[in-house]
Design a protein around this motif. Structure first.
Motif, PDB file in Angstrom:
ATOM      1  N   ASP A 186     -44.531  22.489  -9.415  1.00  0.00           N
ATOM      2  CA  ASP A 186     -44.208  21.218  -9.041  1.00  0.00           C
ATOM      3  C   ASP A 186     -42.779  20.980  -9.292  1.00  0.00           C
ATOM      4  N   LYS A 187     -41.926  20.276  -8.242  1.00  0.00           N
ATOM      5  CA  LYS A 187     -40.645  19.730  -8.593  1.00  0.00           C
ATOM      6  C   LYS A 187     -40.768  18.094  -8.783  1.00  0.00           C
ATOM      7  N   LEU A 188     -40.764  17.793  -9.716  1.00  0.00           N
ATOM      8  CA  LEU A 188     -40.892  16.305 -10.048  1.00  0.00           C
ATOM      9  C   LEU A 188     -39.478  15.618  -9.960  1.00  0.00           C
ATOM     10  N   VAL A 189     -39.429  14.421  -9.203  1.00  0.00           N
ATOM     11  CA  VAL A 189     -38.395  13.416  -9.205  1.00  0.00           C
ATOM     12  C   VAL A 189     -38.585  12.411 -10.159  1.00  0.00           C
ATOM     13  N   VAL A 190     -37.915  12.267 -10.941  1.00  0.00           N
ATOM     14  CA  VAL A 190     -38.413  11.274 -12.309  1.00  0.00           C
ATOM     15  C   VAL A 190     -37.400  10.046 -12.274  1.00  0.00           C
ATOM     16  N   GLY A 191     -37.762   8.853 -12.068  1.00  0.00           N
ATOM     17  CA  GLY A 191     -37.164   7.648 -12.073  1.00  0.00           C
ATOM     18  C   GLY A 191     -36.809   7.480 -13.549  1.00  0.00           C
ATOM     19  N   GLU A 244     -40.565  21.856 -12.333  1.00  0.00           N
ATOM     20  CA  GLU A 244     -39.341  21.382 -12.712  1.00  0.00           C
ATOM     21  C   GLU A 244     -39.021  19.944 -12.631  1.00  0.00           C
ATOM     22  N   MET A 245     -37.884  19.623 -12.813  1.00  0.00           N
ATOM     23  CA  MET A 245     -37.644  17.994 -12.901  1.00  0.00           C
ATOM     24  C   MET A 245     -36.231  17.836 -12.293  1.00  0.00           C
ATOM     25  N   VAL A 246     -35.885  16.696 -11.609  1.00  0.00           N
ATOM     26  CA  VAL A 246     -34.568  16.369 -11.303  1.00  0.00           C
ATOM     27  C   VAL A 246     -34.676  14.803 -11.559  1.00  0.00           C
ATOM     28  N   VAL A 247     -33.786  14.195 -12.233  1.00  0.00           N
ATOM     29  CA  VAL A 247     -33.614  12.827 -12.547  1.00  0.00           C
ATOM     30  C   VAL A 247     -32.942  12.001 -11.628  1.00  0.00           C
ATOM     31  N   VAL A 248     -33.601  10.915 -11.192  1.00  0.00           N
ATOM     32  CA  VAL A 248     -32.940   9.897 -10.348  1.00  0.00           C
ATOM     33  C   VAL A 248     -32.711   8.594 -11.172  1.00  0.00           C
ATOM     34  N   HIS A 249     -31.293   8.249 -11.143  1.00  0.00           N
ATOM     35  CA  HIS A 249     -30.835   6.984 -11.816  1.00  0.00           C
ATOM     36  C   HIS A 249     -30.271   6.260 -10.873  1.00  0.00           C
ATOM     37  N   VAL A 250     -30.654   4.794 -10.596  1.00  0.00           N
ATOM     38  CA  VAL A 250     -29.988   3.829  -9.794  1.00  0.00           C
ATOM     39  C   VAL A 250     -29.295   2.883 -10.404  1.00  0.00           C
ATOM     40  N   ASN A 251     -28.015   2.766 -10.160  1.00  0.00           N
ATOM     41  CA  ASN A 251     -27.243   1.907 -10.983  1.00  0.00           C
ATOM     42  C   ASN A 251     -27.069   0.514  -9.621  1.00  0.00           C
ATOM     43  N   HIS A 252     -27.576  -0.357  -9.891  1.00  0.00           N
ATOM     44  CA  HIS A 252     -28.009  -1.553  -9.011  1.00  0.00           C
ATOM     45  C   HIS A 252     -26.731  -2.431  -8.726  1.00  0.00           C
ATOM     46  N   GLY A 253     -25.955  -1.975  -9.530  1.00  0.00           N
ATOM     47  CA  GLY A 253     -24.638  -3.029  -9.506  1.00  0.00           C
ATOM     48  C   GLY A 253     -24.792  -4.419  -9.977  1.00  0.00           C
ATOM     49  N   THR A 272     -30.978  18.363 -14.144  1.00  0.00           N
ATOM     50  CA  THR A 272     -29.967  17.894 -12.713  1.00  0.00           C
ATOM     51  C   THR A 272     -30.430  16.256 -12.934  1.00  0.00           C
ATOM     52  N   CYS A 273     -29.326  15.538 -12.562  1.00  0.00           N
ATOM     53  CA  CYS A 273     -29.360  14.288 -12.692  1.00  0.00           C
ATOM     54  C   CYS A 273     -28.540  13.350 -11.446  1.00  0.00           C
ATOM     55  N   GLU A 274     -29.254  12.808 -10.464  1.00  0.00           N
ATOM     56  CA  GLU A 274     -28.984  12.464  -9.413  1.00  0.00           C
ATOM     57  C   GLU A 274     -28.585  10.693  -9.519  1.00  0.00           C
ATOM     58  N   VAL A 275     -27.227  10.315  -9.449  1.00  0.00           N
ATOM     59  CA  VAL A 275     -27.024   8.983  -9.793  1.00  0.00           C
ATOM     60  C   VAL A 275     -26.552   8.285  -8.280  1.00  0.00           C
ATOM     61  N   TYR A 276     -27.282   7.074  -8.167  1.00  0.00           N
ATOM     62  CA  TYR A 276     -27.251   6.224  -6.869  1.00  0.00           C
ATOM     63  C   TYR A 276     -26.555   4.865  -7.382  1.00  0.00           C
ATOM     64  N   ARG A 277     -25.362   4.456  -6.940  1.00  0.00           N
ATOM     65  CA  ARG A 277     -24.735   3.239  -7.280  1.00  0.00           C
ATOM     66  C   ARG A 277     -24.415   2.399  -6.040  1.00  0.00           C
ATOM     67  N   ARG A 308     -34.536   2.006  -4.899  1.00  0.00           N
ATOM     68  CA  ARG A 308     -35.210   3.006  -5.689  1.00  0.00           C
ATOM     69  C   ARG A 308     -35.915   4.037  -4.927  1.00  0.00           C
ATOM     70  N   ARG A 309     -36.695   3.208  -3.912  1.00  0.00           N
ATOM     71  CA  ARG A 309     -37.666   4.253  -2.981  1.00  0.00           C
ATOM     72  C   ARG A 309     -36.870   5.139  -2.390  1.00  0.00           C
ATOM     73  N   GLU A 310     -35.698   4.358  -1.534  1.00  0.00           N
ATOM     74  CA  GLU A 310     -34.970   5.246  -0.661  1.00  0.00           C
ATOM     75  C   GLU A 310     -34.056   6.268  -1.615  1.00  0.00           C
ATOM     76  N   ALA A 311     -33.711   6.093  -2.815  1.00  0.00           N
ATOM     77  CA  ALA A 311     -33.263   7.105  -3.610  1.00  0.00           C
ATOM     78  C   ALA A 311     -34.086   8.220  -3.980  1.00  0.00           C
ATOM     79  N   PHE A 312     -35.339   7.833  -4.301  1.00  0.00           N
ATOM     80  CA  PHE A 312     -36.426   8.831  -4.627  1.00  0.00           C
ATOM     81  C   PHE A 312     -36.684   9.785  -3.409  1.00  0.00           C
ATOM     82  N   GLY A 313     -36.723   9.290  -2.253  1.00  0.00           N
ATOM     83  CA  GLY A 313     -37.048   9.953  -1.055  1.00  0.00           C
ATOM     84  C   GLY A 313     -35.857  10.861  -0.753  1.00  0.00           C
ATOM     85  N   HIS A 314     -34.828  10.372  -0.751  1.00  0.00           N
ATOM     86  CA  HIS A 314     -33.555  11.225  -0.404  1.00  0.00           C
ATOM     87  C   HIS A 314     -33.353  12.589  -1.496  1.00  0.00           C
ATOM     88  N   THR A 315     -33.557  11.980  -2.784  1.00  0.00           N
ATOM     89  CA  THR A 315     -33.786  13.203  -3.972  1.00  0.00           C
ATOM     90  C   THR A 315     -34.688  14.326  -3.610  1.00  0.00           C
TER      91      THR A 315
END
Length: 184
Positions: A14-19, A43-52, A75-80, A102-109
């Motif tokens: 599995d490749k997990l997208v982890v919030g 595997e893992m990839v982290v998603v962090h969303v900075n909501h501003g 790997t860390c994907e940051v969305y601002r 956040r859902r959109e960021a998870f889907g994109h990642t």
């Protein structure tokens, strides 16, 4: 480990997208998954969303998540995002817009990295809160169950733990996390 196995949440390959927000719950999830990764080979990839929404405090959370990921080779994907503006444009509450972002960021990642599952840090207290919120709103049978451990691509490996247990684990392991004043 037993909870994840019983619900067939994670399989080898599995490749997990982890919030990961940087708070206690998501940092606990990340460290628990790093331990499980040794046995389950995913595997893992982290998603962090900075909501501003919280200025320097949010930037500090983002920096902490980036630092932890870098230290552990994740790997860390940051969305601002400007969630206030998005909420106004979509005619939503800030909370609802934040959830959607956040859902959109998870889907994109997931698409970008070939993810198979999205791991979120909801715990038992969140599920109880959801149950009572649904009850107060007048729910049907489905709403009486709280948060599901597995729902589509979403998995919640910490749903068997309370917030107190999460904090105790972090303290015992000497793992730092960010405190969000708005959660208080």
């Amino acid at each position: 480990e037993q909870y994840v196995a019983k619900r067939n949440m994670i399989q080898k390959g599995d490749k997990l997208v982890v919030g990961v927000s940087g708070g206690a719950d998501s940092i606990c999830l990340l460290f628990v998954l790093m331990e499980l990764q040794k046995k389950l080979a995913f595997e893992m990839v982290v998603v962090h969303v900075n909501h501003g929404l919280r200025g320097e405090s949010a930037d500090a959370d983002e920096a902490y998540v980036r630092k932890v990921c870098k230290e552990h080779g994740i790997t860390c994907e940051v969305y601002r995002e400007n969630v206030d503006l998005i909420a106004k444009e979509r005619k939503q509450s800030t909370e609802e817009a934040g959830r959607d972002v956040r859902r959109e960021a998870f889907g994109h990642t997931m698409e970008k990295h070939g993810g198979t599952k999205i791991a979120l840090a909801h715990h038992m207290n969140d599920s109880v809160e959801t149950f009572f919120m649904n009850l107060a709103r007048g729910t049907g049978i489905k709403g009486l169950g709280g948060i599901r451990p597995v729902f589509g691509a979403y998995i919640r490996p910490l749903l068997c733990l309370t917030r107190t247990e999460i904090e105790a684990y972090l303290k015992e392991q000497k793992i730092l996390y960010c405190e969000d004043a708005t959660n208080a």
